[in-house]
Design a protein around this motif. Structure first.
Motif, PDB file in Angstrom:
ATOM      1  N   GLY A 108       0.890  -1.282   0.235  1.00 29.59           N
ATOM      2  CA  GLY A 108      -0.042   0.028   0.229  1.00 29.59           C
ATOM      3  C   GLY A 108       0.765   1.493   0.102  1.00 29.59           C
ATOM      4  N   CYS A 109       2.240   1.207   0.731  1.00 30.44           N
ATOM      5  CA  CYS A 109       3.101   2.323   1.164  1.00 30.44           C
ATOM      6  C   CYS A 109       3.270   2.351  -0.673  1.00 30.44           C
ATOM      7  N   ILE A 110       3.842   1.800  -1.043  1.00 30.12           N
ATOM      8  CA  ILE A 110       4.932   1.923  -2.376  1.00 30.12           C
ATOM      9  C   ILE A 110       3.764   2.392  -3.798  1.00 30.12           C
ATOM     10  N   VAL A 111       2.172   1.531  -3.695  1.00 32.14           N
ATOM     11  CA  VAL A 111       1.332   2.131  -4.608  1.00 32.14           C
ATOM     12  C   VAL A 111       1.313   3.728  -3.605  1.00 32.14           C
ATOM     13  N   VAL A 112       0.806   4.444  -2.380  1.00 36.64           N
ATOM     14  CA  VAL A 112       0.290   5.379  -2.203  1.00 36.64           C
ATOM     15  C   VAL A 112       2.098   6.336  -2.774  1.00 36.64           C
ATOM     16  N   ALA A 113       3.296   6.251  -2.316  1.00 34.02           N
ATOM     17  CA  ALA A 113       4.759   6.401  -2.679  1.00 34.02           C
ATOM     18  C   ALA A 113       4.609   6.887  -3.710  1.00 34.02           C
ATOM     19  N   GLY A 114       3.992   5.268  -4.678  1.00 30.56           N
ATOM     20  CA  GLY A 114       3.934   5.827  -6.742  1.00 30.56           C
ATOM     21  C   GLY A 114       3.067   7.428  -6.995  1.00 30.56           C
ATOM     22  N   ILE A 115       2.079   7.280  -6.645  1.00 26.27           N
ATOM     23  CA  ILE A 115       1.312   8.230  -6.799  1.00 26.27           C
ATOM     24  C   ILE A 115       1.689   9.694  -6.190  1.00 26.27           C
ATOM     25  N   PHE A 116       1.801  10.436  -4.748  1.00 22.69           N
ATOM     26  CA  PHE A 116       1.940  11.526  -4.573  1.00 22.69           C
ATOM     27  C   PHE A 116       3.613  11.553  -3.897  1.00 22.69           C
ATOM     28  N   GLY A 117       4.430  10.923  -4.302  1.00 21.35           N
ATOM     29  CA  GLY A 117       5.318  11.624  -4.119  1.00 21.35           C
ATOM     30  C   GLY A 117       6.290  10.917  -3.166  1.00 21.35           C
ATOM     31  N   ASP A 118       7.686  10.990  -2.523  1.00 22.83           N
ATOM     32  CA  ASP A 118       8.162  10.844  -1.674  1.00 22.83           C
ATOM     33  C   ASP A 118       7.633  11.262  -0.434  1.00 22.83           C
ATOM     34  N   ARG A 119       6.592  11.891  -0.041  1.00 21.71           N
ATOM     35  CA  ARG A 119       6.825  12.239   1.567  1.00 21.71           C
ATOM     36  C   ARG A 119       5.478  10.960   1.507  1.00 21.71           C
ATOM     37  N   ALA A 120       5.262  10.273   0.914  1.00 20.65           N
ATOM     38  CA  ALA A 120       4.119   9.142   1.109  1.00 20.65           C
ATOM     39  C   ALA A 120       5.082   7.955   1.465  1.00 20.65           C
ATOM     40  N   TRP A 121       5.862   8.218   2.279  1.00 20.24           N
ATOM     41  CA  TRP A 121       6.323   7.393   3.135  1.00 20.24           C
ATOM     42  C   TRP A 121       6.694   6.743   4.179  1.00 20.24           C
ATOM     43  N   TRP A 122       6.882   8.408   4.551  1.00 17.85           N
ATOM     44  CA  TRP A 122       6.167   8.426   6.471  1.00 17.85           C
ATOM     45  C   TRP A 122       5.466   8.072   6.257  1.00 17.85           C
ATOM     46  N   LEU A 123       3.974   7.587   5.820  1.00 20.40           N
ATOM     47  CA  LEU A 123       3.063   5.826   6.296  1.00 20.40           C
ATOM     48  C   LEU A 123       3.442   4.911   6.371  1.00 20.40           C
ATOM     49  N   TRP A 124       4.785   4.029   6.034  1.00 19.55           N
ATOM     50  CA  TRP A 124       4.969   3.018   6.258  1.00 19.55           C
ATOM     51  C   TRP A 124       5.648   3.039   7.325  1.00 19.55           C
ATOM     52  N   VAL A 125       5.876   4.217   8.111  1.00 21.35           N
ATOM     53  CA  VAL A 125       7.080   4.573   9.179  1.00 21.35           C
ATOM     54  C   VAL A 125       6.241   4.926  10.575  1.00 21.35           C
ATOM     55  N   CYS A 126       5.020   6.176   9.739  1.00 20.92           N
ATOM     56  CA  CYS A 126       4.247   5.914  10.928  1.00 20.92           C
ATOM     57  C   CYS A 126       2.913   4.408  11.666  1.00 20.92           C
ATOM     58  N   ASP A 127       2.930   3.349  10.308  1.00 23.47           N
ATOM     59  CA  ASP A 127       2.143   2.750  10.356  1.00 23.47           C
ATOM     60  C   ASP A 127       0.447   2.742  11.004  1.00 23.47           C
ATOM     61  N   VAL A 128      -0.137   3.781  10.318  1.00 24.08           N
ATOM     62  CA  VAL A 128      -1.731   4.597  10.772  1.00 24.08           C
ATOM     63  C   VAL A 128      -2.688   3.300  11.480  1.00 24.08           C
TER      64      VAL A 128
END
Length: 124
Positions: A104-124
């Motif tokens: 999921g983080c790979i897809v979101v980072a591909g669409i929205f950019g590098d800042r989306a990698w923070w989703l991988w770290v936060c684990d919402v």
């Protein structure tokens, strides 16, 4: 009766692993095409972040393939080992969760950019 259950586990594991590898290949291809072919922030930093933060999914896939892939006798094709059950609870279930979250983080980072990698770290 035990051999029938082993054959079913082997068949199910083979299908799950094939599906997992196909999905992973598609997700990584989509990310790479969005980021590098379309020139959307295709810097070296972006590529290194992709390698580092997608490595858990690749390592987990390798491990699941290693323990879940059935093995057969070379000459006869009889089932030697059915592999571990990939639907097991506990660690295997947790590994599937990490795999799905990373995808999921790979897809979101591909669409929205590098800042989306923070989703991988936060684990919402």
């Amino acid at each position: 009766m035990a051999q029938k259950a082993a054959k079913q586990t082997a068949r199910r594991n083979t299908l799950v692993l094939r599906r997992t590898h196909t999905i992973a290949a598609c997700i990584h291809a989509i990310f790479l095409s969005l980021r590098f072919l379309l020139r959307r922030n295709s810097s070296l930093k972006s590529f290194i972040m992709y390698l580092v933060l997608s490595s858990p999914s690749l390592l987990i896939q390798f491990w699941l393939d290693r323990v879940g892939r059935p093995s057969y006798v070379a000459g006869t094709g009889d089932l030697r080992r059915s592999g571990e059950d990939l639907d097991a609870k506990g660690l295997t279930e947790y590994l599937w969760d990490v795999l799905y979250w990373t995808w999921g983080c790979i897809v979101v980072a591909g669409i929205f950019g590098d800042r989306a990698w923070w989703l991988w770290v936060c684990d919402v």
